[in-house]
Design a protein around this motif. Structure first.
Motif, PDB file in Angstrom:
ATOM      1  N   LEU A  71       0.747  -1.153   0.005  1.00  0.00           N
ATOM      2  CA  LEU A  71      -0.123  -0.072   0.086  1.00  0.00           C
ATOM      3  C   LEU A  71       0.869   1.070   0.184  1.00  0.00           C
ATOM      4  CD1 LEU A  71      -2.948  -1.041   2.474  1.00  0.00           C
ATOM      5  CD2 LEU A  71      -3.042  -0.425   0.029  1.00  0.00           C
ATOM      6  N   VAL A 102       1.079   5.090  -2.688  1.00  0.00           N
ATOM      7  CA  VAL A 102       1.030   6.525  -2.098  1.00  0.00           C
ATOM      8  C   VAL A 102       2.091   7.541  -2.207  1.00  0.00           C
ATOM      9  CG1 VAL A 102      -1.041   5.683  -1.059  1.00  0.00           C
ATOM     10  CG2 VAL A 102       1.136   5.730   0.376  1.00  0.00           C
ATOM     11  N   SER A 137       4.717  11.572   5.213  1.00  0.00           N
ATOM     12  CA  SER A 137       4.445  10.446   5.901  1.00  0.00           C
ATOM     13  C   SER A 137       3.071   9.848   5.460  1.00  0.00           C
ATOM     14  CB  SER A 137       3.876  10.990   7.304  1.00  0.00           C
ATOM     15  OG  SER A 137       4.803  11.755   7.937  1.00  0.00           O
ATOM     16  N   PHE A 138       2.751   9.913   4.229  1.00  0.00           N
ATOM     17  CA  PHE A 138       1.659   8.878   3.426  1.00  0.00           C
ATOM     18  C   PHE A 138       1.929   7.657   3.796  1.00  0.00           C
ATOM     19  CE2 PHE A 138      -0.580  11.990   0.232  1.00  0.00           C
ATOM     20  CZ  PHE A 138      -0.887  13.107   1.295  1.00  0.00           C
ATOM     21  N   ALA A 173       3.614   6.032   5.980  1.00  0.00           N
ATOM     22  CA  ALA A 173       3.468   5.679   7.334  1.00  0.00           C
ATOM     23  C   ALA A 173       2.075   5.740   7.750  1.00  0.00           C
ATOM     24  CB  ALA A 173       4.266   6.518   8.304  1.00  0.00           C
ATOM     25  N   ILE A 174       1.323   6.635   7.261  1.00  0.00           N
ATOM     26  CA  ILE A 174      -0.188   6.538   7.739  1.00  0.00           C
ATOM     27  C   ILE A 174      -0.787   5.468   7.144  1.00  0.00           C
ATOM     28  CG2 ILE A 174      -2.352   8.023   7.126  1.00  0.00           C
ATOM     29  CD1 ILE A 174      -0.430  10.373   7.053  1.00  0.00           C
ATOM     30  N   ILE A 175      -0.639   4.843   5.957  1.00  0.00           N
ATOM     31  CA  ILE A 175      -1.441   3.938   5.196  1.00  0.00           C
ATOM     32  C   ILE A 175      -0.786   2.589   5.757  1.00  0.00           C
ATOM     33  CG2 ILE A 175      -0.158   3.472   2.899  1.00  0.00           C
ATOM     34  CD1 ILE A 175      -3.352   4.056   2.016  1.00  0.00           C
ATOM     35  N   CYS A 176       0.490   2.447   6.133  1.00  0.00           N
ATOM     36  CA  CYS A 176       0.912   1.084   6.731  1.00  0.00           C
ATOM     37  C   CYS A 176       0.119   0.443   7.697  1.00  0.00           C
ATOM     38  CB  CYS A 176       2.378   1.088   7.040  1.00  0.00           C
ATOM     39  SG  CYS A 176       3.200  -0.305   7.517  1.00  0.00           S
ATOM     40  N   PRO A 177      -0.699  -0.618   7.403  1.00  0.00           N
ATOM     41  CA  PRO A 177      -1.307  -1.598   8.204  1.00  0.00           C
ATOM     42  C   PRO A 177      -0.588  -2.067   9.515  1.00  0.00           C
ATOM     43  CG  PRO A 177      -1.796  -2.132   5.928  1.00  0.00           C
ATOM     44  CD  PRO A 177      -0.669  -1.324   6.026  1.00  0.00           C
ATOM     45  N   ASP A 178       0.606  -2.113   9.462  1.00  0.00           N
ATOM     46  CA  ASP A 178       1.518  -2.846  10.192  1.00  0.00           C
ATOM     47  C   ASP A 178       2.533  -2.397  10.969  1.00  0.00           C
ATOM     48  OD1 ASP A 178       0.305  -5.664   9.779  1.00  0.00           O
ATOM     49  OD2 ASP A 178       0.913  -5.028   7.835  1.00  0.00           O
ATOM     50  N   CYS A 179       2.287  -0.864  10.796  1.00  0.00           N
ATOM     51  CA  CYS A 179       3.264   0.113  11.526  1.00  0.00           C
ATOM     52  C   CYS A 179       4.475  -0.028  11.275  1.00  0.00           C
ATOM     53  CB  CYS A 179       2.847  -0.082  13.119  1.00  0.00           C
ATOM     54  SG  CYS A 179       2.158   1.723  13.721  1.00  0.00           S
ATOM     55  N   TYR A 235       6.810  10.965  12.488  1.00  0.00           N
ATOM     56  CA  TYR A 235       5.667   9.947  12.328  1.00  0.00           C
ATOM     57  C   TYR A 235       6.463   8.602  13.283  1.00  0.00           C
ATOM     58  CZ  TYR A 235       1.518   7.504  10.884  1.00  0.00           C
ATOM     59  OH  TYR A 235       0.372   6.652  11.258  1.00  0.00           O
ATOM     60  N   GLY A 241      -5.224  -2.985  11.016  1.00  0.00           N
ATOM     61  CA  GLY A 241      -4.190  -2.390  11.357  1.00  0.00           C
ATOM     62  C   GLY A 241      -4.035  -0.898  11.553  1.00  0.00           C
ATOM     63  N   ILE A 242      -4.612  -0.356  10.489  1.00  0.00           N
ATOM     64  CA  ILE A 242      -4.587   1.119  10.302  1.00  0.00           C
ATOM     65  C   ILE A 242      -5.763   1.713  11.480  1.00  0.00           C
ATOM     66  CG2 ILE A 242      -4.998   3.018   8.673  1.00  0.00           C
ATOM     67  CD1 ILE A 242      -4.827   1.116   6.323  1.00  0.00           C
ATOM     68  N   LYS A 279      -4.052   1.564  14.917  1.00  0.00           N
ATOM     69  CA  LYS A 279      -3.253   2.616  15.121  1.00  0.00           C
ATOM     70  C   LYS A 279      -3.816   3.964  15.319  1.00  0.00           C
ATOM     71  CE  LYS A 279      -1.006   3.577  11.301  1.00  0.00           C
ATOM     72  NZ  LYS A 279      -0.078   3.437  10.049  1.00  0.00           N
ATOM     73  N   PRO A 327      -4.398   7.972   2.320  1.00  0.00           N
ATOM     74  CA  PRO A 327      -3.907   8.658   3.524  1.00  0.00           C
ATOM     75  C   PRO A 327      -4.689   9.979   3.820  1.00  0.00           C
ATOM     76  CG  PRO A 327      -2.061   8.146   1.887  1.00  0.00           C
ATOM     77  CD  PRO A 327      -3.180   7.962   1.288  1.00  0.00           C
ATOM     78  N   ILE A 373      -7.594   8.863   5.719  1.00  0.00           N
ATOM     79  CA  ILE A 373      -7.222   8.388   7.125  1.00  0.00           C
ATOM     80  C   ILE A 373      -6.963   9.332   8.129  1.00  0.00           C
ATOM     81  CG2 ILE A 373      -5.497   6.962   8.313  1.00  0.00           C
ATOM     82  CD1 ILE A 373      -5.030   5.359   5.713  1.00  0.00           C
TER      83      ILE A 373
END
Lengths: 67, 242
Positions: free
Chosen positions: A16, A20, A52-53, A55-61, B5, B25-26, B29, B181, B184
Protein backbone atom coordinates in the motif's frame (compact mmCIF):
# COMPACT_ATOMS: atom_id res chain seq x y z
CA UNK A 1 15.41 16.59 3.74
CA UNK A 2 13.60 13.63 5.17
CA UNK A 3 13.84 9.88 5.35
CA UNK A 4 11.88 6.84 6.45
CA UNK A 5 12.86 3.65 8.22
CA UNK A 6 11.11 0.35 7.49
CA UNK A 7 10.86 -2.61 9.85
CA UNK A 8 11.30 -5.24 7.15
CA UNK A 9 10.62 -8.21 9.43
CA UNK A 10 7.18 -6.81 10.34
CA UNK A 11 6.31 -5.94 6.73
CA UNK A 12 3.69 -8.24 5.21
CA UNK A 13 4.24 -7.04 1.65
CA UNK A 14 0.84 -5.43 1.03
CA UNK A 15 2.56 -2.65 -0.98
CA UNK A 16 0.00 0.00 0.00
CA UNK A 17 2.92 2.34 0.76
CA UNK A 18 4.37 1.86 -2.73
CA UNK A 19 1.33 3.38 -4.43
CA UNK A 20 0.98 6.42 -2.17
CA UNK A 21 4.59 7.68 -2.29
CA UNK A 22 4.53 10.90 -4.38
CA UNK A 23 8.20 10.39 -5.31
CA UNK A 24 7.93 6.63 -5.97
CA UNK A 25 10.87 5.94 -3.63
CA UNK A 26 9.45 2.76 -2.07
CA UNK A 27 10.03 -0.49 -3.94
CA UNK A 28 9.60 -4.20 -3.34
CA UNK A 29 12.80 -5.88 -2.19
CA UNK A 30 14.01 -8.95 -4.09
CA UNK A 31 15.00 -10.94 -0.99
CA UNK A 32 12.40 -12.48 1.29
CA UNK A 33 12.02 -11.69 4.99
CA UNK A 34 11.53 -14.35 7.69
CA UNK A 35 7.79 -14.39 6.95
CA UNK A 36 8.57 -15.42 3.39
CA UNK A 37 7.27 -12.25 1.76
CA UNK A 38 9.06 -9.58 -0.21
CA UNK A 39 9.16 -6.55 2.09
CA UNK A 40 9.41 -3.00 0.81
CA UNK A 41 12.59 -0.99 0.81
CA UNK A 42 13.32 2.75 0.73
CA UNK A 43 15.50 4.14 -2.06
CA UNK A 44 16.94 7.28 -0.53
CA UNK A 45 17.75 9.75 -3.30
CA UNK A 46 17.51 12.77 -1.02
CA UNK A 47 14.10 13.90 -2.24
CA UNK A 48 11.81 12.33 0.38
CA UNK A 49 9.23 14.98 1.29
CA UNK A 50 8.47 13.61 4.75
CA UNK A 51 4.77 13.63 3.84
CA UNK A 52 4.27 10.47 5.94
CA UNK A 53 1.68 9.04 3.52
CA UNK A 54 3.50 5.68 3.54
CA UNK A 55 3.51 5.54 7.34
CA UNK A 56 -0.13 6.65 7.58
CA UNK A 57 -1.38 3.90 5.27
CA UNK A 58 0.89 1.11 6.59
CA UNK A 59 -1.46 -1.35 8.36
CA UNK A 60 1.40 -2.96 10.26
CA UNK A 61 3.06 0.17 11.60
CA UNK A 62 6.40 -0.74 9.98
CA UNK A 63 7.34 2.76 8.83
CA UNK A 64 8.66 5.67 10.87
CA UNK A 65 9.40 9.06 9.33
CA UNK A 66 12.21 11.51 10.14
CA UNK A 67 12.49 15.13 8.99
CA UNK B 1 16.47 14.83 12.20
CA UNK B 2 13.36 14.58 14.34
CA UNK B 3 11.01 11.67 14.26
CA UNK B 4 7.77 13.09 12.83
CA UNK B 5 5.81 9.86 12.53
CA UNK B 6 6.41 7.31 15.27
CA UNK B 7 4.90 4.04 16.39
CA UNK B 8 2.12 4.98 18.87
CA UNK B 9 3.07 4.28 22.50
CA UNK B 10 -0.18 2.47 23.29
CA UNK B 11 0.16 0.08 20.34
CA UNK B 12 2.37 -2.91 21.18
CA UNK B 13 5.31 -3.36 18.85
CA UNK B 14 4.31 -6.80 17.65
CA UNK B 15 3.18 -8.49 14.46
CA UNK B 16 -0.60 -8.75 14.21
CA UNK B 17 -2.46 -11.81 12.91
CA UNK B 18 -4.24 -9.68 10.29
CA UNK B 19 -3.88 -10.46 6.58
CA UNK B 20 -1.62 -8.21 4.45
CA UNK B 21 -3.46 -4.97 3.65
CA UNK B 22 -6.17 -5.46 6.29
CA UNK B 23 -7.76 -2.21 7.49
CA UNK B 24 -7.81 -3.33 11.13
CA UNK B 25 -4.12 -2.49 11.46
CA UNK B 26 -4.73 1.08 10.30
CA UNK B 27 -7.81 1.47 12.52
CA UNK B 28 -5.94 0.08 15.56
CA UNK B 29 -3.17 2.59 14.93
CA UNK B 30 -5.63 5.50 14.67
CA UNK B 31 -7.32 4.55 17.95
CA UNK B 32 -3.92 4.34 19.68
CA UNK B 33 -2.75 7.67 18.24
CA UNK B 34 -5.92 9.38 19.49
CA UNK B 35 -5.61 7.80 22.95
CA UNK B 36 -1.98 8.96 23.16
CA UNK B 37 -2.84 12.48 21.97
CA UNK B 38 -5.69 12.83 24.47
CA UNK B 39 -3.46 11.32 27.23
CA UNK B 40 -6.24 8.94 28.34
CA UNK B 41 -4.24 5.71 28.20
CA UNK B 42 -4.47 5.21 31.97
CA UNK B 43 -8.24 5.69 32.06
CA UNK B 44 -9.40 4.04 28.86
CA UNK B 45 -11.16 0.65 28.80
CA UNK B 46 -11.65 -1.04 25.45
CA UNK B 47 -14.21 -3.73 24.64
CA UNK B 48 -12.87 -6.07 21.97
CA UNK B 49 -15.42 -7.68 19.66
CA UNK B 50 -15.89 -11.14 18.26
CA UNK B 51 -14.60 -11.06 14.71
CA UNK B 52 -11.19 -10.57 13.18
CA UNK B 53 -10.35 -8.00 15.87
CA UNK B 54 -11.08 -10.50 18.66
CA UNK B 55 -7.40 -10.41 19.65
CA UNK B 56 -7.19 -6.61 19.69
CA UNK B 57 -6.30 -6.77 23.39
CA UNK B 58 -3.03 -8.47 22.41
CA UNK B 59 -2.09 -5.39 20.40
CA UNK B 60 -3.42 -2.51 22.52
CA UNK B 61 -1.35 -1.65 25.55
CA UNK B 62 -4.22 -0.42 27.74
CA UNK B 63 -7.06 -2.03 29.67
CA UNK B 64 -9.29 -4.20 27.50
CA UNK B 65 -11.98 -6.76 27.98
CA UNK B 66 -13.82 -9.11 25.66
CA UNK B 67 -17.56 -9.43 25.09
CA UNK B 68 -19.67 -12.24 23.72
CA UNK B 69 -20.53 -11.85 20.05
CA UNK B 70 -22.50 -8.65 19.51
CA UNK B 71 -22.71 -7.79 23.21
CA UNK B 72 -19.85 -5.29 23.36
CA UNK B 73 -22.18 -2.32 23.93
CA UNK B 74 -24.02 -4.14 26.74
CA UNK B 75 -20.68 -4.81 28.46
CA UNK B 76 -19.56 -1.23 27.76
CA UNK B 77 -22.78 0.12 29.30
CA UNK B 78 -22.12 -1.82 32.51
CA UNK B 79 -18.48 -0.73 32.74
CA UNK B 80 -19.28 2.93 32.03
CA UNK B 81 -22.09 3.01 34.60
CA UNK B 82 -19.98 1.38 37.30
CA UNK B 83 -16.84 3.36 36.44
CA UNK B 84 -18.02 6.67 34.94
CA UNK B 85 -14.55 8.17 35.41
CA UNK B 86 -13.15 5.80 32.77
CA UNK B 87 -13.25 6.35 29.02
CA UNK B 88 -14.99 3.30 27.58
CA UNK B 89 -15.09 2.40 23.92
CA UNK B 90 -16.10 -0.58 21.82
CA UNK B 91 -14.38 -1.64 18.62
CA UNK B 92 -16.75 -3.77 16.58
CA UNK B 93 -17.06 -5.16 13.10
CA UNK B 94 -20.17 -5.22 10.95
CA UNK B 95 -21.06 -8.82 11.78
CA UNK B 96 -20.75 -8.01 15.48
CA UNK B 97 -22.41 -4.59 15.63
CA UNK B 98 -24.89 -4.73 12.73
CA UNK B 99 -25.99 -8.38 12.78
CA UNK B 100 -25.98 -10.32 16.05
CA UNK B 101 -25.51 -7.12 18.07
CA UNK B 102 -28.16 -4.94 16.40
CA UNK B 103 -30.34 -5.14 19.49
CA UNK B 104 -27.57 -4.03 21.89
CA UNK B 105 -26.41 -1.33 19.46
CA UNK B 106 -29.82 0.28 18.97
CA UNK B 107 -30.75 0.19 22.64
CA UNK B 108 -27.39 1.48 23.90
CA UNK B 109 -27.69 4.33 21.38
CA UNK B 110 -31.32 4.97 22.33
CA UNK B 111 -30.40 5.17 26.02
CA UNK B 112 -27.81 7.77 25.05
CA UNK B 113 -25.03 5.92 26.82
CA UNK B 114 -21.93 8.10 27.04
CA UNK B 115 -19.81 5.73 24.99
CA UNK B 116 -17.57 5.77 21.92
CA UNK B 117 -18.08 3.15 19.21
CA UNK B 118 -15.59 2.37 16.46
CA UNK B 119 -17.56 0.44 13.85
CA UNK B 120 -15.42 -1.33 11.25
CA UNK B 121 -17.46 -1.95 8.10
CA UNK B 122 -15.74 -4.27 5.62
CA UNK B 123 -18.92 -5.69 4.07
CA UNK B 124 -18.12 -9.33 4.90
CA UNK B 125 -17.63 -11.69 7.83
CA UNK B 126 -13.84 -11.90 7.86
CA UNK B 127 -13.01 -14.28 10.71
CA UNK B 128 -15.44 -17.02 9.75
CA UNK B 129 -14.54 -17.21 6.07
CA UNK B 130 -15.97 -14.30 4.10
CA UNK B 131 -19.71 -14.96 4.40
CA UNK B 132 -22.33 -12.31 3.62
CA UNK B 133 -22.74 -9.65 6.30
CA UNK B 134 -25.72 -7.28 6.67
CA UNK B 135 -23.53 -4.61 5.08
CA UNK B 136 -22.60 -6.68 2.00
CA UNK B 137 -23.35 -4.68 -1.13
CA UNK B 138 -26.05 -5.71 -3.62
CA UNK B 139 -24.43 -8.01 -6.17
CA UNK B 140 -21.31 -8.58 -4.06
CA UNK B 141 -20.01 -12.15 -4.19
CA UNK B 142 -19.26 -13.78 -0.83
CA UNK B 143 -18.91 -17.35 0.42
CA UNK B 144 -22.68 -17.54 1.07
CA UNK B 145 -23.75 -15.44 -1.94
CA UNK B 146 -21.60 -16.98 -4.68
CA UNK B 147 -23.79 -15.44 -7.39
CA UNK B 148 -23.81 -12.05 -5.71
CA UNK B 149 -26.16 -10.66 -3.05
CA UNK B 150 -29.70 -10.73 -4.44
CA UNK B 151 -31.70 -8.04 -2.66
CA UNK B 152 -34.95 -9.94 -3.32
CA UNK B 153 -33.65 -12.86 -1.27
CA UNK B 154 -31.06 -11.43 1.12
CA UNK B 155 -32.34 -7.87 1.47
CA UNK B 156 -30.48 -4.59 1.14
CA UNK B 157 -27.20 -3.49 2.76
CA UNK B 158 -28.00 -2.32 6.28
CA UNK B 159 -27.00 1.29 6.90
CA UNK B 160 -26.79 1.17 10.66
CA UNK B 161 -25.26 4.65 10.96
CA UNK B 162 -28.21 6.27 9.18
CA UNK B 163 -30.63 4.25 11.33
CA UNK B 164 -29.01 5.43 14.55
CA UNK B 165 -29.27 9.11 13.64
CA UNK B 166 -33.03 8.88 14.26
CA UNK B 167 -32.44 8.31 17.97
CA UNK B 168 -32.33 11.37 20.26
CA UNK B 169 -29.65 9.81 22.52
CA UNK B 170 -27.12 9.76 19.70
CA UNK B 171 -24.83 12.77 19.67
CA UNK B 172 -22.40 12.09 16.84
CA UNK B 173 -22.27 9.74 13.85
CA UNK B 174 -19.71 10.00 11.06
CA UNK B 175 -18.70 7.63 8.26
CA UNK B 176 -15.04 7.66 7.27
CA UNK B 177 -12.84 5.53 5.05
CA UNK B 178 -9.32 4.10 5.04
CA UNK B 179 -9.00 4.29 1.24
CA UNK B 180 -6.16 6.85 1.12
CA UNK B 181 -3.82 8.77 3.44
CA UNK B 182 -6.03 11.89 3.25
CA UNK B 183 -9.14 9.90 4.19
CA UNK B 184 -7.20 8.21 7.00
CA UNK B 185 -6.31 11.66 8.39
CA UNK B 186 -10.03 12.54 8.31
CA UNK B 187 -10.83 9.22 10.01
CA UNK B 188 -8.43 10.05 12.81
CA UNK B 189 -10.12 13.43 13.36
CA UNK B 190 -13.52 11.73 13.56
CA UNK B 191 -12.26 9.13 16.06
CA UNK B 192 -10.70 11.91 18.14
CA UNK B 193 -14.00 13.83 18.17
CA UNK B 194 -15.85 10.68 19.24
CA UNK B 195 -13.52 10.30 22.24
CA UNK B 196 -13.71 14.02 23.07
CA UNK B 197 -17.52 13.77 23.08
CA UNK B 198 -17.30 11.10 25.76
CA UNK B 199 -14.82 13.16 27.80
CA UNK B 200 -17.30 16.08 27.55
CA UNK B 201 -20.20 13.77 28.54
CA UNK B 202 -22.00 14.57 25.28
CA UNK B 203 -23.53 11.12 24.74
CA UNK B 204 -23.34 8.26 22.27
CA UNK B 205 -20.78 8.68 19.47
CA UNK B 206 -20.20 6.27 16.60
CA UNK B 207 -17.59 6.36 13.85
CA UNK B 208 -18.19 3.95 10.98
CA UNK B 209 -14.91 3.09 9.24
CA UNK B 210 -15.04 1.65 5.71
CA UNK B 211 -12.18 -0.81 5.90
CA UNK B 212 -10.63 -3.13 3.29
CA UNK B 213 -10.77 -6.93 3.48
CA UNK B 214 -8.52 -7.92 0.54
CA UNK B 215 -8.66 -11.65 1.37
CA UNK B 216 -12.44 -12.03 1.14
CA UNK B 217 -13.03 -9.38 -1.47
CA UNK B 218 -10.66 -11.35 -3.69
CA UNK B 219 -8.66 -8.23 -4.51
CA UNK B 220 -5.11 -7.07 -3.92
CA UNK B 221 -4.65 -4.60 -1.03
CA UNK B 222 -4.17 -1.72 -3.49
CA UNK B 223 -7.27 -2.68 -5.53
CA UNK B 224 -9.26 -3.05 -2.29
CA UNK B 225 -8.59 0.59 -1.47
CA UNK B 226 -9.73 1.55 -4.97
CA UNK B 227 -12.88 -0.57 -4.52
CA UNK B 228 -13.77 1.36 -1.36
CA UNK B 229 -13.35 4.63 -3.27
CA UNK B 230 -15.15 3.61 -6.45
CA UNK B 231 -17.86 1.22 -5.25
CA UNK B 232 -18.32 0.91 -1.49
CA UNK B 233 -18.35 4.62 -0.65
CA UNK B 234 -21.09 5.13 -3.26
CA UNK B 235 -23.37 2.81 -1.28
CA UNK B 236 -22.09 4.09 2.08
CA UNK B 237 -21.52 7.85 1.53
CA UNK B 238 -18.72 9.39 3.56
CA UNK B 239 -19.11 12.33 5.87
CA UNK B 240 -20.83 13.44 9.04
CA UNK B 241 -24.31 11.97 9.31
CA UNK B 242 -25.28 13.53 12.66
Amino acid sequence: MAKITIDKEKCKGCFLCVGVCPKARIKAEKTLNKKGVNPVTFEDKGDCLGCSFCAIICPDCCIEVYK
Amino acid sequence: MDKIYAHPGSLRNTTTHYCPGCGHGIAHKLVCQVIDELAIRESVIAIAPVGCAVLAYDYWDFDCTEAAHGRALAVATAIKRVRPQNIVFTYQGDGDLAAIGTNETIHAANRGENLTVIFINNAVYGMTGGQMAPTTLAGQKTATTPLGRDVKIQGYPLKISELLTQLPGVCYVERVSLQSPTEIIKAKKAIKLAFENQINKAGFSLVEVLSPCPTYWGLSPVKSMAWIKDVMSKEFPLGRIK
